[in-house]
Design an enzyme around this catalytic site. Structure first.
Site, short mmCIF file in Angstrom:
data_model
loop_
_atom_site.label_atom_id
_atom_site.label_comp_id
_atom_site.label_asym_id
_atom_site.label_seq_id
_atom_site.Cartn_x
_atom_site.Cartn_y
_atom_site.Cartn_z
N PHE A 93 59.12 56.91 34.57
CA PHE A 93 60.40 57.33 33.99
C PHE A 93 60.79 58.69 34.55
O PHE A 93 61.93 58.91 34.98
CB PHE A 93 60.28 57.38 32.47
CG PHE A 93 61.57 57.64 31.75
CD1 PHE A 93 62.27 56.60 31.17
CD2 PHE A 93 62.09 58.93 31.63
CE1 PHE A 93 63.47 56.83 30.49
CE2 PHE A 93 63.27 59.18 30.97
CZ PHE A 93 63.97 58.12 30.39
N GLU A 139 46.92 59.59 29.26
CA GLU A 139 47.65 59.88 30.49
C GLU A 139 47.00 59.08 31.61
O GLU A 139 45.79 59.14 31.81
CB GLU A 139 47.58 61.36 30.84
CG GLU A 139 48.40 61.70 32.08
CD GLU A 139 47.86 62.85 32.90
OE1 GLU A 139 48.54 63.27 33.85
OE2 GLU A 139 46.75 63.34 32.59
N VAL A 190 43.11 59.47 32.19
CA VAL A 190 42.09 58.47 31.86
C VAL A 190 41.74 57.58 33.05
O VAL A 190 40.69 56.92 33.06
CB VAL A 190 42.52 57.59 30.66
CG1 VAL A 190 42.71 58.44 29.42
CG2 VAL A 190 43.78 56.80 30.98
N ASP A 210 43.45 63.32 28.82
CA ASP A 210 43.86 63.68 30.17
C ASP A 210 43.34 62.68 31.20
O ASP A 210 42.16 62.32 31.20
CB ASP A 210 43.33 65.09 30.50
CG ASP A 210 43.65 65.51 31.91
OD1 ASP A 210 44.85 65.68 32.20
OD2 ASP A 210 42.71 65.67 32.71
N HIS A 247 59.69 60.15 37.36
CA HIS A 247 59.90 60.11 38.80
C HIS A 247 61.28 59.54 39.15
O HIS A 247 61.97 60.08 40.04
CB HIS A 247 58.81 59.28 39.47
CG HIS A 247 57.42 59.81 39.27
ND1 HIS A 247 57.16 61.09 38.84
CD2 HIS A 247 56.20 59.22 39.45
CE1 HIS A 247 55.85 61.27 38.76
NE2 HIS A 247 55.26 60.16 39.12
#
Length: 615
Positions: free
Chosen positions: A320, A294, A259, A257, A322
């Site tokens: 991608f 992430e 990073v 999560d 967004h």
């Protein structure tokens, strides 16, 4: 030093790191009440072995003869985050000895929240659904965090015991049963882990040692000490945790999560060392292991090989999402202001990053870097995930904002993108139940802070929050997130489910649709909203046309082959399309008309162009 209460042939060994404490005692609570002094080594680890201690006993640690705290490496918290820890053994009857994992390029991910995926909210309740997910074409389920958190309702990112499995979900044995069943069903299992922070309630790590640092901050509180004084043992704690998920629980991958909130300026960063150790564990365990990062930085160094990069296998690709979301919904608030039209989606399909060093109005600076040396199998793409749904004011899903034709278009873009696709639970049939943010903190002041924080967040992000924000502490908010799984094959939902199944079947049938390095990809767009995708390689050529415009597009197909075959057409009656069918085969120079929100793909084979028939 392995921390925690570990059952061995000699009894139970208790070990905890508390380098600045002058005394550490083991306090047995049930069924035996007793206090035992622990011995300290030079690194600050305190340990003692009790031959008589058994599984199920409750215990805690008393520091400096004063306050008592649960074990930082507790494997079970049967009375919640403030209660005593419990001894739990590692034994389990695994039947997945022949399982070797899933190649990274074959991953098709299905993200789910254990507490809301079923009405029961347990690991065991997921088991009957595995066969259907496999039939759909899913290759891996991704569990949102399961580390013990306060109460019974939480997304999981407020976990405070990284080694303990949430008791209301079914605990350690329930999780192992799920992983074992997934492997039997041919599914890999990914676990979302949080190494950038711990939750605010029940976080007693600071009582034991310098696990956190004041040098950096995260949006959720103090940053973990990965590069300061005494950070070697802090890193060891998290390495032990990562290895336990792979070795003891048989997970195939970890999703790391946020990073970008793992702050580490050392010459050998934690993430790089974790990637290196994971390769060692892979050889040791004899099966494929993956780390998915992430990050919102668009930094290709994350997944570039060492030296020069951190060597992580793959990362999520927010750009991608967004670009696609902006096209489908027209939203411009928050970070969507940086995405401007179909040309940005074409760029996302071509290379993943849209913000590759260009100016970001949302951040008021340039953002990202060119994704050089990134392979397509290193990027996970999606139209929805827990963040992009749950961090909306109402937690509303994409199916609540766009029409059915647009839902089909989103599925086609994601699943045929040539990256690693991810679906969020229920997306495959157009789930409309929201996935709002929810918590179950015991501290009333903390609950009020969460409520106020959500209000401030959405005041800044949305011009119109769409009504009053759901109370994150209300049980009704949590219950509203349970998907309507029983309706997945009804009406248009069943059609969308079947479309997802067929698209994933095409992905398996045609290697050109997978992240092959040998495939050449080009994307073009025009002012009308038409997106053209062309792939060459794997013995064939693929031409895709997707109409994001407001009117029909007339398309002239220029193909080297004498004839090309249609493999996807969103306008077919079986997909509840407009019925404006394009021909099954096209001659060179043919012209087709594509309705708004329509998508069509044609294929030509190099072996026998013009003679190939549909299977």
């Amino acid at each position: 030093m392995e921390q925690g209460a570990i059952l061995t042939s000699a009894g139970c060994r208790f070990c905890v790191w508390a380098p600045y404490r002058s005394r550490c005692e083991l306090r047995l609570i049930e069924p035996v009440q007793r206090t035992i002094d622990m011995e300290r080594d030079e690194a600050g680890y305190w340990a003692v072995t009790l031959p008589e201690a058994e599984e199920g006993w409750l215990y805690c640690y008393r520091l400096d003869g004063e306050r008592e705290f649960p074990d930082p490496a507790s494997r079970c918290q049967p009375r919640g985050v403030h209660g005593p820890s419990q001894i739990v053994g590692k034994e389990f009857s695994w039947t997945d000895q022949s399982w070797k994992g899933v190649p990274l390029s074959d991953y098709v991910l299905y993200e789910l929240h254990v507490g809301t995926f079923t009405p029961e909210g347990t690991f065991e309740a997921i088991l009957p659904r595995l066969g259907e997910l496999r039939k759909l074409g899913i290759r891996a389920i991704e569990l949102m965090p399961v580390a013990q958190f306060p109460g019974r309702r939480n997304w999981g990112y407020d976990g405070v015991y990284p080694f303990a499995v949430q008791n209301s979900y079914g605990g350690i044995r329930g999780l192992k049963t799920l992983v074992n069943a997934c492997h039997e069903a041919g599914l890999a299992v990914v676990l979302d882990v949080v190494y950038n922070h711990l939750g605010p309630e029940g976080n007693y790590l600071t009582q034991f040692g310098p696990y956190f640092t004041d040098t950096y901050r995260t949006p959720w509180g103090p940053a973990v000490n990965f590069d300061g004084a005494d950070s070697d043992e802090v890193r060891a704690y998290f390495f032990q945790n990562a290895r336990s998920w792979f070795a003891e629980f048989h997970f195939d991958a970890l999703r790391l999560d946020a990073v970008h909130a793992i702050h580490d300026e050392s010459a050998f960063p934690f993430l790089e060392e974790l990637a290196l150790r994971t390769r060692e564990w892979e050889r040791e365990l004899g099966r494929s292991l993956v780390l998915f990062a992430e990050s919102d930085r668009n930094d290709p160094r994350l997944v570039r090989p060492r030296p020069g990069g951190l060597g992580l296998p793959a990362q999520w690709c927010d750009d991608f999402h967004h670009a696609l979301h902006r096209l489908l919904t027209g939203e411009r608030e928050g970070y969507y202001v940086d995405f401007h039209g179909v040309s940005d989606l074409a760029k996302a399909i071509a290379q993943g990053y849209v913000l590759d060093g260009r100016y970001s109005a949302y951040r008021r600076r340039r953002h990202g870097a060119p994704p050089e040396e990134i392979r397509r199998q290193q990027l996970v793409v999606f139209a929805q995930n827990h963040d992009q749904v749950g961090n909306r004011a109402q937690g509303d899903r994409l199916a609540s904002s766009i029409d059915f034709a647009s839902q089909k278009l989103a599925a086609i873009v994601v699943l045929l993108s040539g990256f690693l696709p991810l679906l969020f639970m229920g997306e495959e049939y157009g789930e409309t139940h929201p996935f709002p943010y929810f918590v179950d903190h015991e501290d009333p002041e903390l609950l009020e802070a969460v409520r106020n924080g959500r209000k401030r967040e959405f005041a800044a992000f949305h011009e119109d929050a769409g009504g009053e924000i759901p109370d994150p502490a209300a049980e009704a908010t949590f219950l509203s997130a349970v998907p309507q799984w029983e309706s997945r094959h009804e009406g248009s939902r069943g059609v969308l489910w079947e479309l997802h199944r067929e698209l994933l079947a095409l992905r398996r049938r045609f290697p050109i649709l997978t992240p092959l390095d040998s495939v050449e990809i080009s994307c073009e767009s025009d002012a009308s909203g038409l997106l053209r995708i062309q792939r060459k390689g794997a013995g064939m050529r693929l031409d895709g046309f997707l109409n994001f415009g407001q009117s029909a597009s007339d398309i002239r197909v220029e193909a080297e082959s004498v004839r090309i075959e249609k493999i996807v057409d969103s306008e077919e009656p079986r997909w509840l399309g407009s019925g404006a069918l394009a021909p099954a085969y096209l001659e060179r120079g043919s012209t087709i008309s594509l309705p708004p929100r329509g998508a069509i793909f044609y294929a030509a084979w190099e072996d026998a162009p013009g003679d190939r028939k549909a299977d």
